[in-house]
Scaffold this motif. Sequence first.
Motif, short mmCIF file in Angstrom:
data_model
loop_
_atom_site.label_atom_id
_atom_site.label_comp_id
_atom_site.label_asym_id
_atom_site.label_seq_id
_atom_site.Cartn_x
_atom_site.Cartn_y
_atom_site.Cartn_z
N GLU A 42 0.61 -1.11 -0.34
CA GLU A 42 -0.14 -0.16 0.26
C GLU A 42 0.85 1.16 -0.26
O GLU A 42 0.30 2.15 -0.33
N ALA A 43 2.05 0.80 1.00
CA ALA A 43 2.32 2.34 1.13
C ALA A 43 4.01 2.61 -0.22
O ALA A 43 3.60 3.12 -1.49
N THR A 44 5.17 1.51 0.06
CA THR A 44 6.08 1.73 -0.95
C THR A 44 6.10 1.39 -2.02
O THR A 44 6.36 2.28 -3.39
N TRP A 45 4.96 0.67 -2.61
CA TRP A 45 5.24 -0.31 -4.14
C TRP A 45 4.23 0.88 -4.96
O TRP A 45 4.73 1.30 -5.98
N ALA A 46 3.25 1.93 -4.53
CA ALA A 46 3.06 3.18 -4.98
C ALA A 46 3.79 4.09 -4.92
O ALA A 46 3.22 4.44 -6.27
N GLU A 47 4.81 4.47 -4.28
CA GLU A 47 5.56 5.62 -4.43
C GLU A 47 6.38 4.53 -5.64
O GLU A 47 7.20 5.99 -6.38
N VAL A 48 7.14 3.32 -5.91
CA VAL A 48 8.18 3.16 -6.34
C VAL A 48 7.68 2.68 -7.94
O VAL A 48 8.43 2.93 -9.00
N LYS A 49 6.50 2.30 -7.68
CA LYS A 49 5.69 2.33 -9.33
C LYS A 49 5.87 2.76 -10.51
O LYS A 49 5.68 4.19 -9.86
N GLU A 50 5.45 2.91 -11.57
CA GLU A 50 5.85 3.29 -12.15
C GLU A 50 4.21 4.11 -13.39
O GLU A 50 3.71 3.24 -13.17
N PRO A 51 4.67 5.74 -13.17
CA PRO A 51 2.88 5.54 -13.75
C PRO A 51 2.45 4.60 -15.15
O PRO A 51 3.20 4.76 -15.57
N GLY A 52 0.72 4.79 -15.26
CA GLY A 52 0.87 3.27 -16.88
C GLY A 52 1.04 5.34 -17.49
O GLY A 52 0.82 5.98 -17.46
N ARG A 53 1.59 4.12 -19.43
CA ARG A 53 1.56 5.11 -20.25
C ARG A 53 -0.44 5.36 -20.54
O ARG A 53 -1.41 4.95 -20.07
#
Length: 173
Positions: free
Chosen positions: A134-145
């Motif tokens: 919920e916290a870290t992955w949301a910050e790390v993942k690339e925004p979608g195309r």
Amino acid sequence: MQAAELFEQAIKPPEVARRLRVSVKSAYQWHQLWRDGGRDALASRGPSGSRCRLSPRCLLKLTAYLDEGPAAHGWVEDQVWTAARVATLIGRKFHVSYSVSGATRLMHRLGYSPQVPARRVAERDEQAVTVWKEATWAEVKEPGRPAASKTRQGLPGSRPGDGPGADAAAPPS
């Protein structure tokens, strides 16, 4: 028995193979059997393979055991019947040895499918995993195309006749 009827009409094995949608080799083998032993030689001998080592009564009991679930028989980690567990259960209850693949076939015959347990580390902390997702992955993942690309209209060079040298390629009027 269709093959025997066709052979009795003097139809050759390649034509029998085509009509019955089998290999030519099978049709020739059937023809040889038919010549040596007639129609009876082509009669089905039933399903191949080994017979079930459990009686119909034991199969009913096994079905009841499977319906009770794994926890009722000592597997409390998860509620899945694996083929290995079913093979062990058959050995414990009926004193008959089954391989894992044999237990799988038996389960399918009874209308069950073996399950594969989730493989997780014993020390896994589910709460920490949830917090990280919920916290870290949301910050790390690339925004979608973006769903569609934007096209610019009306700029020079966006049409075939607007580029440099377009006048030279134009036909004389």
